[in-house]
Write an enzyme that holds these catalytic residues in place. Structure first.
Site, mmCIF file in Angstrom:
data_model
loop_
_atom_site.group_PDB
_atom_site.id
_atom_site.type_symbol
_atom_site.label_atom_id
_atom_site.label_comp_id
_atom_site.label_asym_id
_atom_site.label_seq_id
_atom_site.Cartn_x
_atom_site.Cartn_y
_atom_site.Cartn_z
ATOM 1 N N SER A 110 0.785 -1.238 0.000
ATOM 2 C CA SER A 110 0.000 0.000 0.000
ATOM 3 C C SER A 110 0.817 1.288 0.000
ATOM 4 O O SER A 110 0.242 2.366 -0.145
ATOM 5 C CB SER A 110 -0.961 0.010 1.196
ATOM 6 O OG SER A 110 -2.082 -0.807 0.915
ATOM 7 N N LYS A 113 0.203 3.676 -2.810
ATOM 8 C CA LYS A 113 -0.811 4.732 -2.791
ATOM 9 C C LYS A 113 -0.176 6.122 -2.772
ATOM 10 O O LYS A 113 -0.820 7.110 -3.138
ATOM 11 C CB LYS A 113 -1.738 4.538 -1.592
ATOM 12 C CG LYS A 113 -2.630 3.287 -1.700
ATOM 13 C CD LYS A 113 -3.512 3.151 -0.482
ATOM 14 C CE LYS A 113 -4.559 2.041 -0.658
ATOM 15 N NZ LYS A 113 -4.003 0.692 -0.518
ATOM 16 N N SER A 167 -6.132 3.298 4.233
ATOM 17 C CA SER A 167 -5.598 2.506 3.130
ATOM 18 C C SER A 167 -6.702 1.823 2.315
ATOM 19 O O SER A 167 -6.574 0.665 1.908
ATOM 20 C CB SER A 167 -4.612 1.448 3.655
ATOM 21 O OG SER A 167 -3.687 1.088 2.661
#
Length: 402
Positions: A110, A113, A167
């Site tokens: 993640s 991102k 997230s």
């Protein structure tokens, strides 16, 4: 002869070598990174990375071309961590203070991102209200989600906070779609173009969220470039330090509102924390990006392939930040390249491309430059062209690996 000329040109003109203690150049012996033992556990095999591209491994300085430890001379040893690769850099000057395998390929999870944020934040109006679609909700069952619903109406700022605090993978799909103007796949293409613009040549996104995908990789060095672009944006800095917010009720979908909290423990437990991003998948293991300010210095740490024991990812990041703040301001092993630097026209003055140790402002961020396709690697054109440009380096595009 030509190969030797190109190699020498790459090192001398573009990539700013710096004095180091642990590893002075790619030919020097590899120094092992300090690592802590981790508990035995069942892990899936990590995906095979693409072949190494020598020119990409020296971006930022020839000393960074190592699978081992690289630190300045006469500084304290960095703490032992479980991460397979990491890097600490100054957000403002761009100096790289040290690292372990800075250009080794890793799976992002993640923390990818952040590339989505670096790419799409300048494109989207945070006050605009948008509708989440069924396609946005197409995420892996059981994966991280913030709780948006198809047909729900949310401000773009709410979706950003759902992405960066919790997230949310469905939030990533929505923002990639909205930022591209078409769909999330177009958003991923824009992310890859922007990564190339930033100089993150080892980064290739397949999903906007960081959910595992074939051929998806990054490096600790690339993550520092991406994080620097994020922290250059005031909106991102505000989001990254937001401790909690509310996701509004959706009456048409009969869902209640609820509160979410920032999952990055650094902002609660580390004095001077500026924020960052956590990540985890079975393949990537724990990944982390964090930044903090102390004594007028703003540092960023990136790490890949960590385990949560004996210390969690953010705690390993905090330990490396503590170490980074002990490194003298004038000590470095390389630098973070500037956005657009590696795609500059061949006529650019070589002296402008690399000045070892020179202070530089935080990287500005904007929409990525458009390219015909994903650019996995950059190579020198011909020895004759290099000579004609008096030591300049002509980069050309190559198709990405599958």
């Amino acid at each position: 002869m030509r190969a030797a000329l190109l190699a020498a040109t790459t090192s001398a003109v573009l990539l700013a070598p710096a004095p180091v203690a642990a590893a002075g150049a790619s030919a020097a012996p590899t120094v092992r990174c300090p690592r802590v033992p981790v508990p035995a556990m069942s892990r899936p095999p990590r995906p095979s990375p693409p072949p190494a591209v020598p020119a990409q491994r020296v971006v930022g300085g020839v000393a960074l071309d190592t699978a081992g430890l690289v630190v300045p001379a006469d500084v304290a040893a960095p703490p032992a961590v479980s991460a397979t690769s990491w890097l600490v850099a100054d957000l403002d000057s761009g100096q790289v203070l040290g690292g372990c395998g800075p250009h080794e390929y890793g799976t992002p999870a993640s923390v990818q991102k952040l590339l989505l944020a670096a790419t799409m934040l300048p494109r989207l109006d945070p006050k605009q209200t948008v509708t989440v679609t069924d396609d946005d909700m197409n995420i892996e069952p059981g994966s991280s989600a913030v709780g948006l619903v198809a047909g729900g109406r949310y401000t773009i700022e709410t979706i950003w906070l759902g992405l960066l605090l919790n997230s949310g993978n469905e939030a990533a799909n929505a923002l990639a779609r909205l930022g591209s103007g078409t769909d999330s796949a177009a958003g991923v293409r824009a992310m890859n173009e922007h990564a190339h613009h930033l100089g993150a040549l080892q980064t290739h996104a397949v999903t906007p969220s960081g959910l595992d995908g074939a051929g998806q990789f990054t490096s600790a060095y690339d993550l520092a470039l991406i994080a620097r672009a994020c922290f250059a944006q005031p909106t991102f800095r505000r989001y990254a330090l937001t401790e909690q917010t509310s996701i509004p009720a959706q009456r048409a979908q009969r869902t209640k509102g609820f509160a979410i909290q920032n999952e990055n423990q650094l902002i609660y437990r580390y004095p001077g924390a500026l924020g960052g991003k956590t990540g985890f998948t079975d393949l990537a293991r724990h990944t982390y990006v964090g930044a903090a300010e102390r004594g007028g210095r703003r540092l960023v740490v990136t790490l890949l392939g960590a385990e949560s024991a004996p210390k969690r990812g953010w705690e390993q990041g905090a330990a490396l930040l503590d170490w980074g703040f002990t490194v003298p301001r004038d000590a470095s092993v390389g630098r973070l390249v500037e956005p657009g630097e590696l795609t500059a026209t061949p006529s650019a003055a070589p002296s402008a491309l690399a000045v070892p140790g020179a202070p530089r402002p935080a990287a500005a961020s904007g929409p990525g430059h458009s390219d015909a396709g994903w650019l996995w690697s950059v190579t020198a054109a011909s020895g004759a062209a290099v000579l004609a440009l008096m030591g300049g380096l002509l980069w050309r595009r190559r198709r990405r690996l599958p």
